[in-house]
Write a protein that holds these residues in place. Structure first.
Motif, PDB file in Angstrom:
ATOM      1  N   PRO A 268       5.231   1.050   6.920  1.00 30.51           N
ATOM      2  CA  PRO A 268       6.509   1.376   5.412  1.00 30.51           C
ATOM      3  C   PRO A 268       5.546   2.357   4.411  1.00 30.51           C
ATOM      4  O   PRO A 268       5.027   2.463   4.286  1.00 30.51           O
ATOM      5  CB  PRO A 268       5.927  -0.589   5.115  1.00 30.51           C
ATOM      6  N   LYS A 269       6.350   2.189   3.458  1.00 27.87           N
ATOM      7  CA  LYS A 269       6.591   3.386   2.487  1.00 27.87           C
ATOM      8  C   LYS A 269       4.994   2.274   0.995  1.00 27.87           C
ATOM      9  O   LYS A 269       4.735   3.254   1.164  1.00 27.87           O
ATOM     10  CB  LYS A 269       7.351   3.633   1.086  1.00 27.87           C
ATOM     11  N   SER A 270       5.170   1.362   1.643  1.00 32.94           N
ATOM     12  CA  SER A 270       3.918   0.358   0.500  1.00 32.94           C
ATOM     13  C   SER A 270       2.799  -0.079   1.265  1.00 32.94           C
ATOM     14  O   SER A 270       1.681   0.102   0.906  1.00 32.94           O
ATOM     15  CB  SER A 270       4.357  -1.165   0.546  1.00 32.94           C
ATOM     16  N   THR A 271       2.735   0.740   2.241  1.00 29.65           N
ATOM     17  CA  THR A 271       1.321   0.728   2.813  1.00 29.65           C
ATOM     18  C   THR A 271       0.230   2.532   2.858  1.00 29.65           C
ATOM     19  O   THR A 271      -0.464   2.482   2.803  1.00 29.65           O
ATOM     20  CB  THR A 271       1.354   0.722   4.293  1.00 29.65           C
ATOM     21  N   HIS A 272       1.531   3.348   2.149  1.00 29.90           N
ATOM     22  CA  HIS A 272       0.753   4.308   2.781  1.00 29.90           C
ATOM     23  C   HIS A 272      -0.270   4.355   1.482  1.00 29.90           C
ATOM     24  O   HIS A 272      -0.125   4.532  -0.149  1.00 29.90           O
ATOM     25  CB  HIS A 272       2.197   5.489   2.199  1.00 29.90           C
ATOM     26  N   SER A 273      -1.332   5.523   1.457  1.00 28.48           N
ATOM     27  CA  SER A 273      -2.245   5.885   0.358  1.00 28.48           C
ATOM     28  C   SER A 273      -2.339   7.581   0.471  1.00 28.48           C
ATOM     29  O   SER A 273      -2.820   8.302   1.739  1.00 28.48           O
ATOM     30  CB  SER A 273      -3.415   5.132   0.520  1.00 28.48           C
ATOM     31  N   PRO A 274      -2.611   8.405  -0.133  1.00 29.58           N
ATOM     32  CA  PRO A 274      -2.829   9.366  -0.408  1.00 29.58           C
ATOM     33  C   PRO A 274      -3.779   9.804   0.477  1.00 29.58           C
ATOM     34  O   PRO A 274      -4.195  10.456   0.862  1.00 29.58           O
ATOM     35  CB  PRO A 274      -3.014  10.441  -1.731  1.00 29.58           C
ATOM     36  N   GLY A 275      -4.965   9.707   0.699  1.00 30.32           N
ATOM     37  CA  GLY A 275      -6.255   9.120   1.585  1.00 30.32           C
ATOM     38  C   GLY A 275      -6.144   9.118   3.171  1.00 30.32           C
ATOM     39  O   GLY A 275      -6.352  10.594   3.920  1.00 30.32           O
ATOM     40  N   THR A 276      -5.308   8.611   3.228  1.00 29.74           N
ATOM     41  CA  THR A 276      -4.890   7.868   4.691  1.00 29.74           C
ATOM     42  C   THR A 276      -4.110   8.523   4.906  1.00 29.74           C
ATOM     43  O   THR A 276      -4.499   9.530   6.077  1.00 29.74           O
ATOM     44  CB  THR A 276      -4.416   6.896   4.809  1.00 29.74           C
ATOM     45  N   ASP A 277      -3.653   9.445   4.589  1.00 29.43           N
ATOM     46  CA  ASP A 277      -1.974  10.059   4.706  1.00 29.43           C
ATOM     47  C   ASP A 277      -2.562  11.197   5.485  1.00 29.43           C
ATOM     48  O   ASP A 277      -2.195  12.097   6.204  1.00 29.43           O
ATOM     49  CB  ASP A 277      -1.060  10.411   4.126  1.00 29.43           C
ATOM     50  N   LYS A 278      -3.537  11.755   3.957  1.00 30.25           N
ATOM     51  CA  LYS A 278      -4.429  13.825   4.634  1.00 30.25           C
ATOM     52  C   LYS A 278      -5.070  13.074   5.694  1.00 30.25           C
ATOM     53  O   LYS A 278      -5.010  13.898   6.597  1.00 30.25           O
ATOM     54  CB  LYS A 278      -4.946  13.356   3.303  1.00 30.25           C
ATOM     55  N   LEU A 279      -5.869  12.442   5.963  1.00 34.65           N
ATOM     56  CA  LEU A 279      -6.749  11.947   7.067  1.00 34.65           C
ATOM     57  C   LEU A 279      -5.813  12.043   8.312  1.00 34.65           C
ATOM     58  O   LEU A 279      -6.477  12.938   9.866  1.00 34.65           O
ATOM     59  CB  LEU A 279      -7.819  11.099   6.761  1.00 34.65           C
TER      60      LEU A 279
END
Length: 314
Positions: A268-279
């Motif tokens: 879900p969009k609400s669980t996205h975070s920049p650091g996690t997405d990049k990793l």
């Protein structure tokens, strides 16, 4: 150029360019990051090109399995070339601006090639399924014409849908910010910048991900369930080991790619975070393509023999 001026965001109804923040939060590591990504890009280009060359020139590798492997290596070169050169440019120049058209183009190519990778991995699992479960029919089922059709379908199958999805996403207004907290134009960070309710677009992204990520992965799992069941019925341990060795490389690549891609696009969009997405993105866009030549070379006796012959090693 005043970086503060570039970062300022106009409160207009939409934006004319984005800023790819990338790894700007690591100012003291810019030189190290450039060197690391440059070396990784060279490794990917050289390693996958080497796989393509030896599968074309070695008579022992003129088989459907290695035909698809050559296609896969070609795909990996294209796949990383969509993102890595832009990363290197941004780090080298510290100019992180990207036009909306350039961003849309990068996203479109990335999504199309990502869909191709999903399809091609599914086709490669089908090839292994026929080879292990129906060995007598293998030359007939996986004939050159069929292999060409499957490869072409993998390359072209995702183009209409992904072009449509890209046009849909970039028809939105981006009025909240123009800063993309990522190292390339990907779906989740772009959607975060859109104005208003994006739930319909999020559902569209989810459905497309189910079609191009989840469905091929389910087909791969189904193929390998049948493969494992067939292997376990083989009468000798040597035969079982040989059969497992032909499939293990592909299965490892499948889990590396689909594991991170699934978490990225089906959350879900609400669980996205920049650091996690990049990793996570680093794994399926850069790390997996870098390790693919090593995985297929070190775990495949035919490829090892071809490499030794190519290098004139007795």
């Amino acid at each position: 150029m005043n970086y503060a001026d570039i970062m300022a965001v106009d409160n207009a109804s939409t934006v004319s360019q984005f800023l790819l923040l990338g790894f700007s939060d690591l100012p003291n590591l810019q030189g190290f990051l450039f060197g690391m990504f440059f070396i990784v890009y060279l490794i990917i280009l050289i390693g996958n090109t080497f796989i393509i060359v030896i599968t074309r020139i070695d008579p022992a590798l003129q088989k459907p399995m290695y035909f698809f492997l050559a296609n896969f290596s070609s795909l990996e070169i294209c796949y990383v070339s969509v993102t890595l050169p832009r990363i290197l440019f941004n780090i080298a120049t510290q100019d992180r601006r990207v036009s909306v058209l350039s961003c849309a183009t990068q996203m479109c190519f990335f999504l199309v090639l990502g869909a191709t990778e999903c399809f091609l991995l599914a086709v490669m699992s089908y090839d292994r399924y026929v080879a292990v479960c129906h060995p007598l029919h293998y030359p007939v089922v996986m004939n050159p014409a069929r292999c060409t059709q499957l490869a072409a379908g993998s390359w072209l199958g995702g183009i209409p849908v992904q072009i449509g999805q890209t046009c849909q996403i970039f028809s939105l207004h981006f009025c909240n910010s123009n800063q993309i907290d990522h190292f390339f134009c990907d779906l989740p960070p772009i959607l975060k910048l859109a104005c208003g309710d994006t739930s319909v677009h999020e559902l569209s992204v989810y459905l497309v991900a189910m079609l191009f990520v989840a469905l091929p992965f389910i087909l791969i799992l189904a193929s390998y369930m049948k493969i494992i069941a067939t292997i376990l019925k083989l009468p000798t341990a040597t035969g079982r080991a040989r059969a497992f060795s032909t499939c293990s490389s592909h299965l490892l690549v499948v889990f590396l790619f689909f594991g991170t891609a699934t978490v990225t696009y089906l959350r879900p969009k609400s669980t996205h975070s920049p650091g996690t997405d990049k990793l996570l993105s680093l794994f399926y866009t850069i790390v997996t393509p870098m390790f693919n030549p090593l995985i297929y070379s070190l775990r495949n006796k035919d490829v090892i023999a071809a490499v030794r012959k190519f290098l004139l090693i007795k």
